[in-house]
Design a protein around this motif. Structure first.
Motif, PDB file in Angstrom:
ATOM      1  N   GLU A 121       0.862  -1.177   0.000  1.00 16.78           N
ATOM      2  CA  GLU A 121       0.000   0.000   0.000  1.00 16.78           C
ATOM      3  C   GLU A 121       0.903   1.233   0.000  1.00 16.78           C
ATOM      4  O   GLU A 121       2.023   1.188   0.507  1.00 16.78           O
ATOM      5  CB  GLU A 121      -0.889  -0.023   1.243  1.00 16.78           C
ATOM      6  CG  GLU A 121      -1.927   1.050   1.319  1.00 16.78           C
ATOM      7  CD  GLU A 121      -3.057   0.875   0.318  1.00 16.78           C
ATOM      8  OE1 GLU A 121      -3.720   1.882   0.043  1.00 16.78           O
ATOM      9  OE2 GLU A 121      -3.278  -0.222  -0.192  1.00 16.78           O
ATOM     10  N   SER A 123       2.628   4.495   1.176  1.00 22.85           N
ATOM     11  CA  SER A 123       2.884   5.046   2.500  1.00 22.85           C
ATOM     12  C   SER A 123       2.497   6.518   2.517  1.00 22.85           C
ATOM     13  O   SER A 123       2.418   7.166   1.478  1.00 22.85           O
ATOM     14  CB  SER A 123       4.356   4.880   2.871  1.00 22.85           C
ATOM     15  OG  SER A 123       5.161   5.640   2.013  1.00 22.85           O
ATOM     16  N   GLN A 124       2.252   7.020   3.702  1.00 17.38           N
ATOM     17  CA  GLN A 124       1.926   8.430   3.882  1.00 17.38           C
ATOM     18  C   GLN A 124       3.209   9.180   4.218  1.00 17.38           C
ATOM     19  O   GLN A 124       4.013   8.694   5.016  1.00 17.38           O
ATOM     20  CB  GLN A 124       0.909   8.608   5.001  1.00 17.38           C
ATOM     21  CG  GLN A 124      -0.417   7.946   4.702  1.00 17.38           C
ATOM     22  CD  GLN A 124      -1.089   8.550   3.484  1.00 17.38           C
ATOM     23  OE1 GLN A 124      -1.134   9.759   3.320  1.00 17.38           O
ATOM     24  NE2 GLN A 124      -1.588   7.695   2.605  1.00 17.38           N
ATOM     25  N   ARG A 138       3.491   0.367   4.482  1.00 18.97           N
ATOM     26  CA  ARG A 138       2.087  -0.020   4.686  1.00 18.97           C
ATOM     27  C   ARG A 138       1.728  -1.211   3.817  1.00 18.97           C
ATOM     28  O   ARG A 138       2.280  -1.400   2.738  1.00 18.97           O
ATOM     29  CB  ARG A 138       1.157   1.128   4.312  1.00 18.97           C
ATOM     30  CG  ARG A 138       1.118   2.236   5.303  1.00 18.97           C
ATOM     31  CD  ARG A 138       0.052   3.229   4.923  1.00 18.97           C
ATOM     32  NE  ARG A 138      -0.135   4.168   6.020  1.00 18.97           N
ATOM     33  CZ  ARG A 138      -1.143   5.006   6.101  1.00 18.97           C
ATOM     34  NH1 ARG A 138      -2.038   5.047   5.133  1.00 18.97           N
ATOM     35  NH2 ARG A 138      -1.255   5.818   7.125  1.00 18.97           N
ATOM     36  N   TRP A 139       0.737  -1.970   4.314  1.00 19.40           N
ATOM     37  CA  TRP A 139       0.213  -3.109   3.578  1.00 19.40           C
ATOM     38  C   TRP A 139      -1.301  -3.134   3.694  1.00 19.40           C
ATOM     39  O   TRP A 139      -1.865  -2.735   4.697  1.00 19.40           O
ATOM     40  CB  TRP A 139       0.756  -4.422   4.138  1.00 19.40           C
ATOM     41  CG  TRP A 139       2.220  -4.568   4.008  1.00 19.40           C
ATOM     42  CD1 TRP A 139       2.914  -5.090   2.955  1.00 19.40           C
ATOM     43  CD2 TRP A 139       3.210  -4.196   4.975  1.00 19.40           C
ATOM     44  NE1 TRP A 139       4.254  -5.054   3.204  1.00 19.40           N
ATOM     45  CE2 TRP A 139       4.470  -4.511   4.442  1.00 19.40           C
ATOM     46  CE3 TRP A 139       3.165  -3.620   6.241  1.00 19.40           C
ATOM     47  CZ2 TRP A 139       5.649  -4.290   5.123  1.00 19.40           C
ATOM     48  CZ3 TRP A 139       4.339  -3.384   6.916  1.00 19.40           C
ATOM     49  CH2 TRP A 139       5.563  -3.723   6.355  1.00 19.40           C
ATOM     50  N   ARG A 140      -1.947  -3.629   2.654  1.00 19.39           N
ATOM     51  CA  ARG A 140      -3.388  -3.907   2.697  1.00 19.39           C
ATOM     52  C   ARG A 140      -3.513  -5.400   3.008  1.00 19.39           C
ATOM     53  O   ARG A 140      -3.010  -6.240   2.275  1.00 19.39           O
ATOM     54  CB  ARG A 140      -4.061  -3.588   1.359  1.00 19.39           C
ATOM     55  CG  ARG A 140      -5.559  -3.844   1.374  1.00 19.39           C
ATOM     56  CD  ARG A 140      -6.203  -3.396   0.080  1.00 19.39           C
ATOM     57  NE  ARG A 140      -6.040  -1.962  -0.128  1.00 19.39           N
ATOM     58  CZ  ARG A 140      -6.824  -1.015   0.401  1.00 19.39           C
ATOM     59  NH1 ARG A 140      -7.818  -1.353   1.181  1.00 19.39           N
ATOM     60  NH2 ARG A 140      -6.597   0.257   0.152  1.00 19.39           N
ATOM     61  N   ILE A 155      -5.817  -1.741   6.518  1.00 17.62           N
ATOM     62  CA  ILE A 155      -4.524  -1.203   6.122  1.00 17.62           C
ATOM     63  C   ILE A 155      -3.699  -1.121   7.393  1.00 17.62           C
ATOM     64  O   ILE A 155      -4.146  -0.553   8.396  1.00 17.62           O
ATOM     65  CB  ILE A 155      -4.656   0.180   5.472  1.00 17.62           C
ATOM     66  CG1 ILE A 155      -5.451   0.064   4.162  1.00 17.62           C
ATOM     67  CG2 ILE A 155      -3.277   0.778   5.203  1.00 17.62           C
ATOM     68  CD1 ILE A 155      -5.754   1.390   3.512  1.00 17.62           C
ATOM     69  N   GLU A 157       0.423  -0.587   9.104  1.00 17.76           N
ATOM     70  CA  GLU A 157       1.743  -0.050   8.825  1.00 17.76           C
ATOM     71  C   GLU A 157       2.698  -0.420   9.937  1.00 17.76           C
ATOM     72  O   GLU A 157       2.296  -0.732  11.055  1.00 17.76           O
ATOM     73  CB  GLU A 157       1.705   1.462   8.606  1.00 17.76           C
ATOM     74  CG  GLU A 157       1.497   2.293   9.833  1.00 17.76           C
ATOM     75  CD  GLU A 157       1.495   3.794   9.525  1.00 17.76           C
ATOM     76  OE1 GLU A 157       1.451   4.178   8.349  1.00 17.76           O
ATOM     77  OE2 GLU A 157       1.530   4.559  10.486  1.00 17.76           O
ATOM     78  N   LEU A 168       3.453  -3.770  14.172  1.00 13.78           N
ATOM     79  CA  LEU A 168       2.476  -3.300  13.201  1.00 13.78           C
ATOM     80  C   LEU A 168       1.306  -2.635  13.913  1.00 13.78           C
ATOM     81  O   LEU A 168       0.972  -2.997  15.035  1.00 13.78           O
ATOM     82  CB  LEU A 168       1.963  -4.465  12.356  1.00 13.78           C
ATOM     83  CG  LEU A 168       3.021  -5.245  11.590  1.00 13.78           C
ATOM     84  CD1 LEU A 168       2.438  -6.518  11.005  1.00 13.78           C
ATOM     85  CD2 LEU A 168       3.636  -4.400  10.501  1.00 13.78           C
ATOM     86  N   VAL A 171      -4.132   1.207  10.621  1.00 10.97           N
ATOM     87  CA  VAL A 171      -4.367   2.622  10.332  1.00 10.97           C
ATOM     88  C   VAL A 171      -5.750   2.850   9.745  1.00 10.97           C
ATOM     89  O   VAL A 171      -6.210   3.973   9.688  1.00 10.97           O
ATOM     90  CB  VAL A 171      -3.286   3.204   9.381  1.00 10.97           C
ATOM     91  CG1 VAL A 171      -1.950   3.208  10.046  1.00 10.97           C
ATOM     92  CG2 VAL A 171      -3.250   2.468   8.069  1.00 10.97           C
TER      93      VAL A 171
END
Length: 189
Positions: A121, A123-124, A138-140, A155, A157, A168, A171
Motif C-alpha cells: 500500500e 505510505s503516507q 504499509r500493507w493492505r 490497512i 503499517e 504493526l 491505520v
C-alpha cells in the motif's frame, strides 16, 4: 511483511527461510529487527522441494518458524505441513511467489481453512517531521477465508519507533457499524 510476522518467533528459536531464488536481502531483514544470526537459508529447485524442506524444518527441534516461498501448494503437501506444525509447535508462513511469472493452476492449490491476501500500500509522507521522506511501510491485509469467521480488510503499517514484538498497527478504521450494539434507551421506548 513475513519477516515482521516471523520476527518475534525467531527470537524463540531458529528461523528457516526456504526459497527458489537467491534474492532475499539479509541486511534488509536485520534493519527490520529480524535476528539474522538465527536465520537459515535453504534454496530449493522447485515447489516440491520447497514444500519438503518446509515440512522437514517444521519437524526439526529448535526451529520456531519456517517461511517458504512457493508457486502453489498441493492439497497433500498442505495437509502434511499443517500436521507437522501442529505436532511440533512450529509456525509456518507460506508466501505465494511465482519466480518465473504466470498463473498458478487452480487444481494444484490447496484450500486452507484461513487465507490472507497481503499487498503493498502507498505510505503516507512524514507529516510531523520535515515531510521530506517516505512514511512508514504499509500493507493492505485482507482476510479472504476463515472457517467460522467473517472476512475483512485493513490497512496496517510498521511502527517506526518500535521494534518490539508487535511492530504493526492498524491505520484503517476498525469499527464495523453494521454490527453496532443496539441503543438500550431506544430499545426500551
Amino acid at each position: 511483511f513475513a519477516a515482521l510476522l516471523a520476527r518475534p518467533l525467531a527470537a524463540l528459536g531458529a528461523a528457516v527461510w526456504v526459497l527458489r531464488r537467491d534474492d532475499l536481502y539479509a541486511p534488509g531483514l536485520s534493519s527490520l529487527g529480524f535476528p539474522a544470526q538465527k536465520l537459515i537459508f535453504v534454496r530449493a529447485a522447485d515447489d516440491d522441494e520447497v514444500m519438503a524442506a518446509v515440512e522437514d524444518a517444521a519437524r526439526s527441534p529448535g526451529v520456531s518458524v519456517v517461511v517458504g516461498e512457493t508457486d502453489s501448494i498441493g492439497l497433500v503437501a498442505g495437509r502434511r505441513l499443517q500436521l507437522a506444525c501442529a505436532t511440533h509447535g512450529t509456525t509456518a508462513l507460506l508466501i505465494e511467489r511465482r519466480p518465473f511469472g504466470g498463473k498458478a493452476n487452480p487444481r494444484d492449490i490447496a484450500s486452507p481453512s484461513t487465507r490472507w491476501r497481503i499487498t503493498a500500500e502507498l505510505s503516507q509522507p512524514d507529516i510531523e517531521g520535515l515531510g521530506l521522506g517516505l512514511g512508514a511501510p504499509r500493507w493492505r491485509v485482507a482476510l479472504e477465508r476463515c472457517r467460522g469467521g467473517r472476512p475483512g480488510e485493513w490497512i496496517i503499517e510498521m511502527k517506526e519507533e518500535d521494534h518490539g514484538p508487535y511492530p504493526l498497527r492498524v491505520v484503517a478504521e476498525l469499527a464495523d457499524h453494521r454490527m453496532a450494539a443496539p441503543d438500550p434507551v431506544a430499545a426500551a421506548g
